[in-house]
Design an enzyme around this catalytic site. Structure first.
Site, short mmCIF file in Angstrom:
data_model
loop_
_atom_site.label_atom_id
_atom_site.label_comp_id
_atom_site.label_asym_id
_atom_site.label_seq_id
_atom_site.Cartn_x
_atom_site.Cartn_y
_atom_site.Cartn_z
N HIS A 46 -33.02 40.86 -39.94
CA HIS A 46 -33.61 42.19 -40.14
C HIS A 46 -32.53 43.27 -40.28
CE1 HIS A 46 -37.86 41.18 -39.91
NE2 HIS A 46 -37.50 40.27 -39.04
N THR A 47 -31.42 42.85 -40.86
CA THR A 47 -30.34 43.79 -41.14
C THR A 47 -30.28 44.14 -42.62
OG1 THR A 47 -28.93 41.87 -41.36
CG2 THR A 47 -28.84 43.01 -39.25
N ASP A 48 -30.87 43.26 -43.49
CA ASP A 48 -30.62 43.45 -44.94
C ASP A 48 -31.17 44.78 -45.45
OD1 ASP A 48 -33.26 42.46 -44.81
OD2 ASP A 48 -33.00 40.98 -46.42
N GLY A 138 -44.37 28.71 -45.98
CA GLY A 138 -44.77 29.46 -44.80
C GLY A 138 -43.92 29.13 -43.58
N GLY A 140 -40.74 30.26 -43.13
CA GLY A 140 -39.64 31.21 -42.95
C GLY A 140 -38.35 30.71 -43.56
N LEU A 141 -38.45 29.78 -44.51
CA LEU A 141 -37.25 29.19 -45.12
C LEU A 141 -37.13 29.58 -46.59
CD1 LEU A 141 -37.46 25.70 -43.37
CD2 LEU A 141 -36.05 27.66 -42.71
N SER A 143 -39.35 29.80 -49.26
CA SER A 143 -39.90 29.05 -50.40
C SER A 143 -40.21 30.00 -51.56
CB SER A 143 -41.14 28.27 -49.98
OG SER A 143 -42.11 29.15 -49.45
N ASP A 198 -32.80 36.68 -48.99
CA ASP A 198 -33.23 35.32 -49.35
C ASP A 198 -32.81 34.97 -50.78
OD1 ASP A 198 -34.51 35.83 -46.98
OD2 ASP A 198 -36.49 36.06 -47.88
N TYR A 250 -44.10 43.00 -40.89
CA TYR A 250 -42.76 43.14 -41.47
C TYR A 250 -42.58 44.56 -42.00
CZ TYR A 250 -38.68 42.13 -44.44
OH TYR A 250 -37.44 42.14 -45.03
C1 GLA Z 1 -37.39 37.80 -44.50
C2 GLA Z 1 -37.08 38.73 -45.65
C3 GLA Z 1 -35.58 39.05 -45.72
C4 GLA Z 1 -35.05 39.50 -44.37
C5 GLA Z 1 -35.51 38.56 -43.26
C6 GLA Z 1 -35.13 39.05 -41.89
O1 GLA Z 1 -36.80 36.55 -44.73
O2 GLA Z 1 -37.47 38.15 -46.88
O3 GLA Z 1 -35.35 40.01 -46.70
O4 GLA Z 1 -35.43 40.82 -44.09
O5 GLA Z 1 -36.91 38.36 -43.29
O6 GLA Z 1 -33.76 39.02 -41.73
#
Ligand code: GLA
Length: 407
Positions: A46-48, A138, A140-141, A143, A198, A250
């Site tokens: 959650h830094t991007d 779904g 968190g990787l 897709s 991502d 989010y």
């Molecule tokens: C998801 C979002 C990214 C990023 C992460 C948290 O994967 O797609 O842009 O914000 O959460 O680091």
């Protein structure tokens, strides 16, 4: 419950699958096969979208796309994950907030064409596309990023978009432009307000390395990450807890960061100095800002350890410690973990991991653990047992090694 490991397909296996799917639906041969990986973020969560640093790597798990150019502007899509053909005319694409948004997962595909055309690369031809993937959905990787980046590679190869007929894929600078198009597709056509880490991971990683992504200027630094050389692994636990990025949580985190930045007079939280005037923030903003500013420091500290000569046991313990601190901060300050994520990291630590944390957006999804190779089986078995006792879904595992980017 048994230990279930999701192995990645080889390039040949993925290609064979999508070719067969293409032939089955379109009664023709595809002219090209492209693919792009999912990712794990090692640290920097959650830094991007705050202009900070993230440290992702590409998974060996990839999404494959078999394609054939059409003579019109129609995109016909089939996926191994559902039956039937979806059809979208590239002339009919409207943004997510319009009255006529693109419905469902095809938005991630045609959104990329739309964004590339917005950037001046067009008009693009329609395509017949067959998709298959071993990136779990779904989880968190990423897709969705893998899907976007695979089709971005396809369009860029058919209609080379770089200077002098070169493909954007042929240079890192070109790949960064493809990243922008994929992010725009996700934000404006699919309607997910994500931050871009991502897509950068999927398009700009290189094998054997993590990338230090500077999200303010989009520059990347490739840093060797050879855990196998020190008998260590990055074990991914896909908790299979319900996970939805687009459900508003989010966006709510992102909004809190943006309002805190406004209150503190900076455009992005990365610009904050160490003496933040906390009195200007609400309680919620205080916690979010504390996470983001500390997570940026942790990410840079992690890189400093990697850049030291050898990954000794002490160095691995330092990395593990930073991962643990990251998780606690995401749990208590950013509040994006869930019982399944917390359990998986606690059990990994208690069974020999150097450290563990959730990865990706959170609210479900996956965790990662830095584990001595000879303890991986014990950690997996202990997590399965703990999930069983708690009545959680059966977890799946992935063995992550830093892999190749979209091609
Ligand atoms: C998801 C979002 C990214 C990023 C992460 C948290 O994967 O797609 O842009 O914000 O959460 O680091």
């Amino acid at each position: 419950m048994a230990v279930i490991v999701n192995d990645a397909w080889t390039m040949d296996e993925g290609a064979t699958r999508v070719r067969a799917l293409f032939e089955q639906y379109f009664a023709a041969q595809p002219t090209a096969i492209h693919s792009a990986p999912g990712r794990v973020n090692v640290i920097g969560e959650h830094t991007d979208y705050n202009g900070g640093f993230a440290l992702p790597m590409a998974l060996p798990h990839r999404t494959f796309a078999a394609v054939r150019q059409r003579g019109d502007r129609i995109v016909r899509l089939v996926s191994a994950q559902e039956s039937g053909v979806r059809e979208v005319n590239l002339d009919d694409i409207d943004t997510h907030d319009s009255n006529n948004p693109v419905d469902g997962w095809p938005a991630y595909v045609v959104g990329v064409a739309w964004a590339l055309e917005q950037a001046g690369h067009g008009p693009l031809p329609g395509l017949d596309i067959a998709i298959d993937s071993c990136v779990p959905f779904g989880a968190g990787l990423s897709s969705s990023a893998a899907l976007e980046c695979a089709v971005a590679a396809a369009w860029d190869s058919l209609v080379p978009m770089g200077a002098d007929g070169a493909r954007l894929l042929d240079s890192d600078e070109g790949r960064a432009r493809l990243v922008s198009a994929c992010v725009q597709a996700e934000n404006e056509i699919a309607g997910a307000p994500t931050g871009g880490m991502d897509q950068a991971a999927s398009l700009r990683c290189v094998e054997g390395h993590v990338i230090l992504l500077d999200c303010r200027d989009q520059s990347v630094q490739h840093i060797p990450f050879d855990l196998a050389a020190v008998d260590t692994e990055l074990l991914v636990t896909d908790t299979r807890a319900p996970h939805a990025l687009a459900d508003g949580q989010y966006a709510r985190r992102r909004n809190a960061c943006e309002s805190a930045a406004r209150a503190l007079g900076v455009s992005l939280l990365v610009e904050l100095s160490d003496d933040v005037d906390w009195s200007k923030l609400t309680e919620e903003e205080t916690k979010r800002v504390r996470h983001v500013t500390r997570e940026i420091h942790r990410t840079l500290a992690f890189v400093r350890v990697l850049e030291r000569a050898d990954l000794t046991a002490d160095a691995l313990r330092e990395l593990g410690q930073l991962m643990d601190e990251s998780h606690e901060s995401l749990r208590y300050d950013y509040e994006v973990t869930c019982p399944e994520l917390d359990t998986s990291v606690e059990v990994a630590r208690a069974n020999g991991a150097y450290g563990a944390r959730m990865t990706g957006g959170g609210f479900g999804g996956s965790s990662i653990a830095l584990v001595p190779t000879d303890a991986v089986d014990t950690v997996m078995e202990a997590i399965v047992e703990a999930f069983d006792k708690s009545g959680f879904n059966e977890p799946h595992f992935l063995r992550a090694s830093p892999s190749a980017p979209a091609q």
